[in-house]
Scaffold this motif. Structure first.
Motif, PDB file in Angstrom:
ATOM      1  N   ILE A   1     -52.367  72.083 -67.366  1.00  0.00           N
ATOM      2  CA  ILE A   1     -51.148  72.335 -68.157  1.00  0.00           C
ATOM      3  C   ILE A   1     -51.538  72.993 -69.470  1.00  0.00           C
ATOM      4  O   ILE A   1     -52.629  72.741 -70.001  1.00  0.00           O
ATOM      5  N   THR A   2     -50.650  73.812 -69.992  1.00  0.00           N
ATOM      6  CA  THR A   2     -50.991  74.495 -71.249  1.00  0.00           C
ATOM      7  C   THR A   2     -50.442  73.719 -72.446  1.00  0.00           C
ATOM      8  O   THR A   2     -51.040  73.701 -73.508  1.00  0.00           O
ATOM      9  N   LYS A   3     -49.280  73.062 -72.235  1.00  0.00           N
ATOM     10  CA  LYS A   3     -48.661  72.339 -73.352  1.00  0.00           C
ATOM     11  C   LYS A   3     -49.066  70.868 -73.267  1.00  0.00           C
ATOM     12  O   LYS A   3     -48.655  70.157 -72.346  1.00  0.00           O
ATOM     13  N   GLN A   4     -49.891  70.444 -74.211  1.00  0.00           N
ATOM     14  CA  GLN A   4     -50.346  69.055 -74.166  1.00  0.00           C
ATOM     15  C   GLN A   4     -49.506  68.198 -75.104  1.00  0.00           C
ATOM     16  O   GLN A   4     -49.412  68.476 -76.290  1.00  0.00           O
ATOM     17  N   MET A   5     -48.881  67.164 -74.539  1.00  0.00           N
ATOM     18  CA  MET A   5     -47.930  66.341 -75.312  1.00  0.00           C
ATOM     19  C   MET A   5     -48.608  65.135 -75.958  1.00  0.00           C
ATOM     20  O   MET A   5     -48.194  64.671 -76.998  1.00  0.00           O
ATOM     21  N   HIS A   6     -49.600  64.581 -75.304  1.00  0.00           N
ATOM     22  CA  HIS A   6     -50.216  63.347 -75.785  1.00  0.00           C
ATOM     23  C   HIS A   6     -51.723  63.490 -75.713  1.00  0.00           C
ATOM     24  O   HIS A   6     -52.248  64.390 -75.078  1.00  0.00           O
ATOM     25  N   LYS A   7     -52.388  62.475 -76.277  1.00  0.00           N
ATOM     26  CA  LYS A   7     -53.848  62.399 -76.145  1.00  0.00           C
ATOM     27  C   LYS A   7     -54.225  62.317 -74.661  1.00  0.00           C
ATOM     28  O   LYS A   7     -55.248  62.848 -74.237  1.00  0.00           O
ATOM     29  N   LEU A   8     -53.354  61.641 -73.873  1.00  0.00           N
ATOM     30  CA  LEU A   8     -53.634  61.508 -72.432  1.00  0.00           C
ATOM     31  C   LEU A   8     -53.760  62.896 -71.794  1.00  0.00           C
ATOM     32  O   LEU A   8     -54.682  63.148 -71.021  1.00  0.00           O
ATOM     33  N   ASP A   9     -52.817  63.801 -72.135  1.00  0.00           N
ATOM     34  CA  ASP A   9     -52.877  65.167 -71.579  1.00  0.00           C
ATOM     35  C   ASP A   9     -54.194  65.838 -71.969  1.00  0.00           C
ATOM     36  O   ASP A   9     -54.834  66.507 -71.151  1.00  0.00           O
ATOM     37  N   GLU A  10     -54.570  65.640 -73.222  1.00  0.00           N
ATOM     38  CA  GLU A  10     -55.810  66.265 -73.712  1.00  0.00           C
ATOM     39  C   GLU A  10     -57.020  65.747 -72.924  1.00  0.00           C
ATOM     40  O   GLU A  10     -57.879  66.524 -72.494  1.00  0.00           O
ATOM     41  N   LEU A  11     -57.045  64.426 -72.690  1.00  0.00           N
ATOM     42  CA  LEU A  11     -58.184  63.850 -71.950  1.00  0.00           C
ATOM     43  C   LEU A  11     -58.168  64.290 -70.485  1.00  0.00           C
ATOM     44  O   LEU A  11     -59.211  64.505 -69.875  1.00  0.00           O
ATOM     45  N   MET A  12     -56.951  64.451 -69.955  1.00  0.00           N
ATOM     46  CA  MET A  12     -56.858  64.915 -68.568  1.00  0.00           C
ATOM     47  C   MET A  12     -57.427  66.332 -68.444  1.00  0.00           C
ATOM     48  O   MET A  12     -58.156  66.645 -67.506  1.00  0.00           O
ATOM     49  N   MET A  13     -57.102  67.176 -69.418  1.00  0.00           N
ATOM     50  CA  MET A  13     -57.615  68.558 -69.373  1.00  0.00           C
ATOM     51  C   MET A  13     -59.134  68.575 -69.601  1.00  0.00           C
ATOM     52  O   MET A  13     -59.838  69.423 -69.068  1.00  0.00           O
ATOM     53  N   LYS A  14     -59.613  67.603 -70.382  1.00  0.00           N
ATOM     54  CA  LYS A  14     -61.058  67.495 -70.589  1.00  0.00           C
ATOM     55  C   LYS A  14     -61.751  67.180 -69.257  1.00  0.00           C
ATOM     56  O   LYS A  14     -62.836  67.675 -68.965  1.00  0.00           O
ATOM     57  N   SER A  15     -61.089  66.339 -68.458  1.00  0.00           N
ATOM     58  CA  SER A  15     -61.724  65.971 -67.186  1.00  0.00           C
ATOM     59  C   SER A  15     -61.706  67.150 -66.204  1.00  0.00           C
ATOM     60  O   SER A  15     -62.594  67.287 -65.374  1.00  0.00           O
ATOM     61  N   VAL A  16     -60.703  68.034 -66.327  1.00  0.00           N
ATOM     62  CA  VAL A  16     -60.689  69.251 -65.485  1.00  0.00           C
ATOM     63  C   VAL A  16     -61.886  70.109 -65.886  1.00  0.00           C
ATOM     64  O   VAL A  16     -62.627  70.627 -65.037  1.00  0.00           O
ATOM     65  N   ARG A  17     -62.077  70.227 -67.188  1.00  0.00           N
ATOM     66  CA  ARG A  17     -63.153  71.072 -67.700  1.00  0.00           C
ATOM     67  C   ARG A  17     -64.523  70.534 -67.272  1.00  0.00           C
ATOM     68  O   ARG A  17     -65.384  71.289 -66.830  1.00  0.00           O
ATOM     69  N   SER A  18     -64.693  69.208 -67.397  1.00  0.00           N
ATOM     70  CA  SER A  18     -66.014  68.668 -67.052  1.00  0.00           C
ATOM     71  C   SER A  18     -66.273  68.773 -65.546  1.00  0.00           C
ATOM     72  O   SER A  18     -67.399  69.030 -65.117  1.00  0.00           O
ATOM     73  N   ALA A  19     -65.203  68.650 -64.745  1.00  0.00           N
ATOM     74  CA  ALA A  19     -65.391  68.829 -63.283  1.00  0.00           C
ATOM     75  C   ALA A  19     -65.795  70.277 -62.997  1.00  0.00           C
ATOM     76  O   ALA A  19     -66.652  70.543 -62.152  1.00  0.00           O
ATOM     77  N   THR A  20     -65.182  71.209 -63.721  1.00  0.00           N
ATOM     78  CA  THR A  20     -65.499  72.637 -63.519  1.00  0.00           C
ATOM     79  C   THR A  20     -66.950  72.915 -63.915  1.00  0.00           C
ATOM     80  O   THR A  20     -67.693  73.584 -63.194  1.00  0.00           O
ATOM     81  N   ILE A  21     -67.338  72.366 -65.065  1.00  0.00           N
ATOM     82  CA  ILE A  21     -68.713  72.581 -65.543  1.00  0.00           C
ATOM     83  C   ILE A  21     -69.727  72.000 -64.563  1.00  0.00           C
ATOM     84  O   ILE A  21     -70.738  72.620 -64.247  1.00  0.00           O
ATOM     85  N   ASN A  22     -69.439  70.799 -64.055  1.00  0.00           N
ATOM     86  CA  ASN A  22     -70.407  70.113 -63.197  1.00  0.00           C
ATOM     87  C   ASN A  22     -70.435  70.600 -61.756  1.00  0.00           C
ATOM     88  O   ASN A  22     -71.194  70.089 -60.944  1.00  0.00           O
ATOM     89  N   SER A  23     -69.559  71.559 -61.413  1.00  0.00           N
ATOM     90  CA  SER A  23     -69.472  71.927 -59.998  1.00  0.00           C
ATOM     91  C   SER A  23     -70.419  73.074 -59.647  1.00  0.00           C
ATOM     92  O   SER A  23     -70.791  73.875 -60.506  1.00  0.00           O
ATOM     93  N   ASP A  24     -70.781  73.129 -58.368  1.00  0.00           N
ATOM     94  CA  ASP A  24     -71.581  74.253 -57.868  1.00  0.00           C
ATOM     95  C   ASP A  24     -70.667  75.360 -57.380  1.00  0.00           C
ATOM     96  O   ASP A  24     -71.027  76.522 -57.405  1.00  0.00           O
ATOM     97  N   CYS A  25     -69.498  74.980 -56.862  1.00  0.00           N
ATOM     98  CA  CYS A  25     -68.505  75.987 -56.490  1.00  0.00           C
ATOM     99  C   CYS A  25     -67.115  75.407 -56.672  1.00  0.00           C
ATOM    100  O   CYS A  25     -66.950  74.199 -56.858  1.00  0.00           O
ATOM    101  N   LEU A  26     -66.134  76.302 -56.621  1.00  0.00           N
ATOM    102  CA  LEU A  26     -64.784  75.897 -56.999  1.00  0.00           C
ATOM    103  C   LEU A  26     -63.752  76.271 -55.960  1.00  0.00           C
ATOM    104  O   LEU A  26     -63.845  77.337 -55.336  1.00  0.00           O
ATOM    105  N   LEU A  27     -62.762  75.394 -55.809  1.00  0.00           N
ATOM    106  CA  LEU A  27     -61.566  75.744 -55.048  1.00  0.00           C
ATOM    107  C   LEU A  27     -60.438  75.852 -56.061  1.00  0.00           C
ATOM    108  O   LEU A  27     -60.093  74.871 -56.715  1.00  0.00           O
TER     109      LEU A  27
END
Ligand SMILES: Nc1nc2c(ncn2[C@@H]2O[C@H](COP(=O)(O)OP(=O)(O)OP(=O)(O)O)[C@@H](O)[C@H]2O)c(=O)[nH]1
Ligand SMILES: [Mg+2]
Length: 330
Positions: free
Chosen positions: A88-114
């Motif tokens: 999501i682009t519009k983050q309403m709460h800290k929860l949204d921010e942490l959720m987007m952080k987890s997307v980023r860390s999954a992307t960083i830690n991956s060998d390939c992406l779907l």
């Protein structure tokens, strides 16, 4: 592994070692992140690849809040998949921010992406909503664009959309699928296997996740809240498994569950008139939880108000939104 030959051969141990090394050198393993906008079918696809329902699925956007790990093992490969919250682009709460952080860390830690998109939506630049850092990350890894929900459109439209994305998306490959009806999943798996690096199995072959049972119990319960309540209730609710006591059959497992909402008015909606809504929720959740744990369960449920829990970083961390998965209570 060639036991008889080893006994006959003078070089039996050497032969054994060589064949072991040769087998290992063919094994492929790696991490795969599933990313995309809310509601495109990431969790449904993860479940389809694993062949078992691990990640909760609902018709409402932003169902997935955690990074969910699922393991798919084959004779010569092991793929470790991360389902992630919808981008999501519009983050309403800290929860949204942490959720987007987890997307980023999954992307960083991956060998390939779907990268998953909904084929029913008008074609769009799939990387358009992501920030530059994320786009660079995605471009640096083998990425498959999965056009999901192909069961909802005509064959001619599937072809047209596939061609548009092949020409305009800049992705390595585009595969239309229907995660819900299991169409195209094998093709996606084959693509993944062709991209996984050589490496050992990181997990025993017979396990499909590393999360504890109580994590799935809280997720199943949350799925039922998403399915049975409207508007803000699914989004302002947090489910914690406070206590899980396994018991020998015929006794039932005892599960103490705490639901947090942000306001008294939300608590009243959750409970319903004379507690009827909560009763319906508890029964629906119990049936699915029993199915998942394969045992009879007794649920004890408490509803509490914790103002602004979605903005409270300390609490969010305590509830496992900082990357570590844990079910906790106040
Ligand atoms: N018709 C059809 N519906 C699908 C398909 N895949 C998923 N859905 C439906 O789309 C909705 C969203 O699916 P999810 O798997 O929860 O989507 P998601 O991307 O994980 O959503 P978030 O976790 O909210 O980001 C659910 O109602 C699914 O049943 C598909 O291939 N065909
Ligand atoms: Mg999801």
């Amino acid at each position: 592994m060639k036991v008889a030959a080893d006994h006959r051969s003078g070089n039996s141990f050497l032969d054994f070692l060589l064949s072991f090394v040769a087998d290992c050198s063919k094994f492929q393993s790696g991490y795969v992140a599933l990313i995309g906008k809310p509601n495109v079918g990431k969790s449904t696809l993860l479940n389809g690849i694993i062949g078992q329902k691990l990640s909760i699925v609902t018709a409402k956007p932003q169902t997935t809040r955690h990074r969910i790990l699922g393991i798919c093992s084959g004779p010569n490969y092991q793929m470790i998949l991360y389902d992630t919250p919808g981008v999501i682009t519009k983050q309403m709460h800290k929860l949204d921010e942490l959720m987007m952080k987890s997307v980023r860390s999954a992307t960083i830690n991956s060998d390939c992406l779907l990268l998953i998109a909904d084929i029913c939506h008008p074609p769009e630049q799939v990387l358009g909503t992501l920030d530059e850092g994320a786009v660079n990350l995605i471009k640096s890894k083998p990425t498959l664009l999965v056009l999901n929900k192909k069961d909802k459109v005509k064959q001619s439209e599937i072809q047209k959309k596939q061609e548009w994305y092949e020409k305009n998306s800049g992705m390595d490959e585009v595969i239309p699928v229907s995660a819900k009806f299991g169409l195209g999943i094998e093709e996606v798996k084959q693509w993944l296997v062709s991209k996984l690096p050589l490496g050992p199995a990181y997990y025993p072959r017979d396990i499909v996740s590393e999360h504890q049972e109580r994590f799935f119990v809280s997720e199943i319960f949350r799925e039922k809240i998403f399915q049975l309540y409207r508007e803000e209730i699914p989004y302002c609710s947090q489910v914690n498994v406070v206590r899980y006591v396994e018991r020998e059959a015929p006794a039932k497992d005892f599960i103490e569950i705490e639901i947090l909402v942000e306001k008294e008015s939300q608590k009243a909606i959750l409970l319903g008139k004379e507690g009827k809504a909560l009763k319906t929720l508890a029964t629906a959740a119990r049936l699915d939880i029993e199915d998942f744990v394969d045992r009879k369960c007794y649920l004890e449920i408490k509803v509490k108000v914790k103002e602004d829990w979605r903005k409270n970083e300390e609490l969010l961390e305590h509830f496992g939104y900082s990357g570590k998965i844990a079910s906790a209570s106040l």
